[in-house]
Design a protein around this motif. Structure first.
Motif, PDB file in Angstrom:
ATOM      1  N   SER A  95       0.638  -0.888   0.011  1.00 59.52           N
ATOM      2  CA  SER A  95      -0.104   0.151   0.094  1.00 59.52           C
ATOM      3  C   SER A  95       0.730   0.984  -0.384  1.00 59.52           C
ATOM      4  O   SER A  95       0.871   2.503   0.130  1.00 59.52           O
ATOM      5  N   SER A  96       2.603   1.557  -0.824  1.00 57.65           N
ATOM      6  CA  SER A  96       2.759   2.675   0.177  1.00 57.65           C
ATOM      7  C   SER A  96       2.394   3.129  -1.068  1.00 57.65           C
ATOM      8  O   SER A  96       2.673   4.123  -1.421  1.00 57.65           O
ATOM      9  N   GLY A  97       2.110   2.843  -3.047  1.00 59.76           N
ATOM     10  CA  GLY A  97       2.058   3.604  -3.223  1.00 59.76           C
ATOM     11  C   GLY A  97       0.042   4.330  -3.791  1.00 59.76           C
ATOM     12  O   GLY A  97       0.086   4.833  -4.557  1.00 59.76           O
ATOM     13  N   THR A  98      -0.294   3.627  -2.834  1.00 59.90           N
ATOM     14  CA  THR A  98      -1.903   3.872  -2.756  1.00 59.90           C
ATOM     15  C   THR A  98      -2.064   5.262  -1.880  1.00 59.90           C
ATOM     16  O   THR A  98      -3.188   4.963  -1.159  1.00 59.90           O
ATOM     17  N   ILE A  99      -1.030   5.773  -1.294  1.00 58.13           N
ATOM     18  CA  ILE A  99      -1.690   6.953  -0.924  1.00 58.13           C
ATOM     19  C   ILE A  99      -2.486   7.554  -1.241  1.00 58.13           C
ATOM     20  O   ILE A  99      -2.791   7.596  -2.275  1.00 58.13           O
ATOM     21  N   PHE A 100      -3.230   8.908  -0.638  1.00 62.97           N
ATOM     22  CA  PHE A 100      -4.068   9.189  -0.651  1.00 62.97           C
ATOM     23  C   PHE A 100      -4.122  10.493  -2.108  1.00 62.97           C
ATOM     24  O   PHE A 100      -5.128  10.273  -2.780  1.00 62.97           O
ATOM     25  N   THR A 101      -2.819  10.709  -2.624  1.00 59.77           N
ATOM     26  CA  THR A 101      -1.698  11.525  -3.846  1.00 59.77           C
ATOM     27  C   THR A 101      -3.215  10.727  -5.060  1.00 59.77           C
ATOM     28  O   THR A 101      -2.811  10.916  -5.690  1.00 59.77           O
ATOM     29  N   TYR A 102      -2.292   9.668  -4.674  1.00 59.76           N
ATOM     30  CA  TYR A 102      -2.893   7.928  -5.399  1.00 59.76           C
ATOM     31  C   TYR A 102      -4.431   8.336  -6.109  1.00 59.76           C
ATOM     32  O   TYR A 102      -5.058   8.383  -7.227  1.00 59.76           O
ATOM     33  N   ALA A 103      -4.884   7.853  -4.842  1.00 55.00           N
ATOM     34  CA  ALA A 103      -6.639   7.842  -4.937  1.00 55.00           C
ATOM     35  C   ALA A 103      -7.406   9.482  -6.128  1.00 55.00           C
ATOM     36  O   ALA A 103      -7.752   9.103  -6.843  1.00 55.00           O
ATOM     37  N   ILE A 104      -5.931  10.485  -5.309  1.00 54.41           N
ATOM     38  CA  ILE A 104      -6.753  12.149  -6.698  1.00 54.41           C
ATOM     39  C   ILE A 104      -6.321  11.962  -7.941  1.00 54.41           C
ATOM     40  O   ILE A 104      -6.973  11.929  -9.296  1.00 54.41           O
ATOM     41  N   ARG A 105      -5.131  10.182  -8.592  1.00 55.57           N
ATOM     42  CA  ARG A 105      -4.750  10.671  -9.129  1.00 55.57           C
ATOM     43  C   ARG A 105      -5.572   9.958  -9.722  1.00 55.57           C
ATOM     44  O   ARG A 105      -5.980   9.975 -11.300  1.00 55.57           O
ATOM     45  N   CYS A 106      -6.348   8.393  -9.481  1.00 54.60           N
ATOM     46  CA  CYS A 106      -7.083   8.145  -9.996  1.00 54.60           C
ATOM     47  C   CYS A 106      -8.496   9.097 -10.449  1.00 54.60           C
ATOM     48  O   CYS A 106      -9.182   8.591 -11.305  1.00 54.60           O
ATOM     49  N   ILE A 107      -9.138   9.772  -9.742  1.00 53.08           N
ATOM     50  CA  ILE A 107     -10.357  10.365  -9.694  1.00 53.08           C
ATOM     51  C   ILE A 107      -9.928  11.788 -11.225  1.00 53.08           C
ATOM     52  O   ILE A 107      -9.858  11.550 -12.131  1.00 53.08           O
ATOM     53  N   ASN A 108      -8.616  11.711 -11.162  1.00 49.26           N
ATOM     54  CA  ASN A 108      -8.324  12.787 -12.527  1.00 49.26           C
ATOM     55  C   ASN A 108      -8.464  11.364 -13.785  1.00 49.26           C
ATOM     56  O   ASN A 108      -9.063  12.166 -15.068  1.00 49.26           O
ATOM     57  N   ASN A 109      -8.121  10.561 -13.882  1.00 48.92           N
ATOM     58  CA  ASN A 109      -8.117   9.472 -15.408  1.00 48.92           C
ATOM     59  C   ASN A 109      -9.373   9.428 -15.426  1.00 48.92           C
ATOM     60  O   ASN A 109      -9.900   9.363 -16.065  1.00 48.92           O
ATOM     61  N   HIS A 110     -10.160   9.083 -13.891  1.00 47.25           N
ATOM     62  CA  HIS A 110     -12.242   8.582 -14.164  1.00 47.25           C
ATOM     63  C   HIS A 110     -12.689   9.639 -15.049  1.00 47.25           C
ATOM     64  O   HIS A 110     -12.864   9.777 -16.714  1.00 47.25           O
ATOM     65  N   PHE A 111     -11.912  11.139 -15.138  1.00 46.93           N
ATOM     66  CA  PHE A 111     -12.659  12.601 -15.643  1.00 46.93           C
ATOM     67  C   PHE A 111     -12.517  12.665 -17.004  1.00 46.93           C
ATOM     68  O   PHE A 111     -12.057  13.685 -17.634  1.00 46.93           O
ATOM     69  N   GLU A 112     -10.826  12.060 -17.265  1.00 47.85           N
ATOM     70  CA  GLU A 112      -9.898  13.084 -18.406  1.00 47.85           C
ATOM     71  C   GLU A 112      -9.775  11.275 -19.610  1.00 47.85           C
ATOM     72  O   GLU A 112      -9.369  11.654 -20.554  1.00 47.85           O
ATOM     73  N   GLY A 113     -10.593  10.541 -18.982  1.00 44.60           N
ATOM     74  CA  GLY A 113     -10.788   8.884 -19.395  1.00 44.60           C
ATOM     75  C   GLY A 113      -9.490   8.506 -20.040  1.00 44.60           C
ATOM     76  O   GLY A 113      -9.425   7.594 -20.626  1.00 44.60           O
ATOM     77  N   LYS A 114      -8.836   8.407 -18.617  1.00 44.22           N
ATOM     78  CA  LYS A 114      -7.911   7.577 -18.969  1.00 44.22           C
ATOM     79  C   LYS A 114      -7.904   6.631 -18.208  1.00 44.22           C
ATOM     80  O   LYS A 114      -8.215   6.555 -17.145  1.00 44.22           O
ATOM     81  N   PRO A 115      -7.061   5.111 -18.989  1.00 45.29           N
ATOM     82  CA  PRO A 115      -7.240   4.267 -17.790  1.00 45.29           C
ATOM     83  C   PRO A 115      -6.946   3.819 -16.665  1.00 45.29           C
ATOM     84  O   PRO A 115      -5.903   4.566 -16.026  1.00 45.29           O
ATOM     85  N   GLN A 116      -7.090   3.410 -15.768  1.00 47.52           N
ATOM     86  CA  GLN A 116      -6.487   3.213 -14.735  1.00 47.52           C
ATOM     87  C   GLN A 116      -5.513   2.066 -14.494  1.00 47.52           C
ATOM     88  O   GLN A 116      -5.574   1.221 -15.420  1.00 47.52           O
ATOM     89  N   ASP A 117      -4.186   1.985 -13.610  1.00 47.02           N
ATOM     90  CA  ASP A 117      -3.510   1.056 -13.734  1.00 47.02           C
ATOM     91  C   ASP A 117      -3.766  -0.218 -13.855  1.00 47.02           C
ATOM     92  O   ASP A 117      -3.304  -1.320 -14.804  1.00 47.02           O
ATOM     93  N   TRP A 118      -5.614  -0.997 -13.482  1.00 44.57           N
ATOM     94  CA  TRP A 118      -6.055  -1.819 -12.988  1.00 44.57           C
ATOM     95  C   TRP A 118      -6.244  -2.629 -14.133  1.00 44.57           C
ATOM     96  O   TRP A 118      -6.570  -3.797 -14.480  1.00 44.57           O
ATOM     97  N   GLU A 119      -6.724  -1.486 -15.440  1.00 41.39           N
ATOM     98  CA  GLU A 119      -7.204  -1.803 -16.358  1.00 41.39           C
ATOM     99  C   GLU A 119      -6.830  -1.887 -17.545  1.00 41.39           C
ATOM    100  O   GLU A 119      -5.341  -1.563 -17.642  1.00 41.39           O
ATOM    101  N   GLU A 120      -7.004  -2.366 -18.025  1.00 43.82           N
ATOM    102  CA  GLU A 120      -7.198  -2.305 -19.693  1.00 43.82           C
ATOM    103  C   GLU A 120      -6.959  -1.128 -20.447  1.00 43.82           C
ATOM    104  O   GLU A 120      -7.732  -0.079 -20.101  1.00 43.82           O
ATOM    105  N   PRO A 121      -6.346  -0.590 -21.722  1.00 42.48           N
ATOM    106  CA  PRO A 121      -6.547   0.790 -21.905  1.00 42.48           C
ATOM    107  C   PRO A 121      -6.850   0.910 -22.925  1.00 42.48           C
ATOM    108  O   PRO A 121      -8.047  -0.624 -23.594  1.00 42.48           O
TER     109      PRO A 121
END
Length: 149
Positions: free
Chosen positions: A121-147
């Motif tokens: 869980s070292s890479g999943t601190i709160f800034t990672y959650a914000i990155r995932c929100i940004n990815n969601h709105f910008e249409g970018k794949p999440q790390d765990w998804e296929e592109p």
């Protein structure tokens, strides 16, 4: 990073995310106990654009300016329907940061289904959650998804 520095990092991430609604109310209350300055506790429900809500539960424990244990959950859902978008967590159990954590991202699957994507869980601190929100709105794949196509 100690508890105080992590709290400042959280506040900076909250203030920098363009998709958060009601931004003037942040930074929210992050507790660092006076009797235990090596611990951080934070719970909040953060309204996100497009009728989404990020529910945060974060407990972090520090030693020698490093996070050594955590209990956390970052849960993004549609408001009103409670339809899951994703949840990154360690089931809110206090564990060493070296322990695995995972993501739930299937809204119609049983609650215990998950992707064991993260080695720790070292890479999943709160800034990672914000990155995932940004990815969601910008249409970018999440790390765990296929592109996305």
């Amino acid at each position: 990073m100690n508890a105080e520095k992590y709290a400042k990092l959280i506040e900076k991430a909250l203030l920098s995310c363009p998709y958060i609604e009601n931004r003037p109310r942040f930074p929210s209350e992050i507790e660092i106990p006076e009797l235990d300055p090596d611990a951080l506790y934070w719970r909040d429900e953060i309204d996100i654009q497009q009728n989404l809500c990020l529910t945060v539960m974060e407990s972090a424990f520090f030693y020698d300016d490093e996070i050594v244990e955590r209990a956390f959950s970052y849960d993004l859902r549609e408001k009103g329907t409670s339809r899951l978008i994703w949840r990154i967590d360690n089931h809110s159990r206090r564990q060493p940061i070296s322990s695995r954590c995972h993501v739930h991202n299937l809204p119609n699957d049983p609650p215990n289904s998950r992707i064991e994507y993260f080695k720790n869980s070292s890479g999943t601190i709160f800034t990672y959650a914000i990155r995932c929100i940004n990815n969601h709105f910008e249409g970018k794949p999440q790390d765990w998804e296929e592109p996305r196509q």
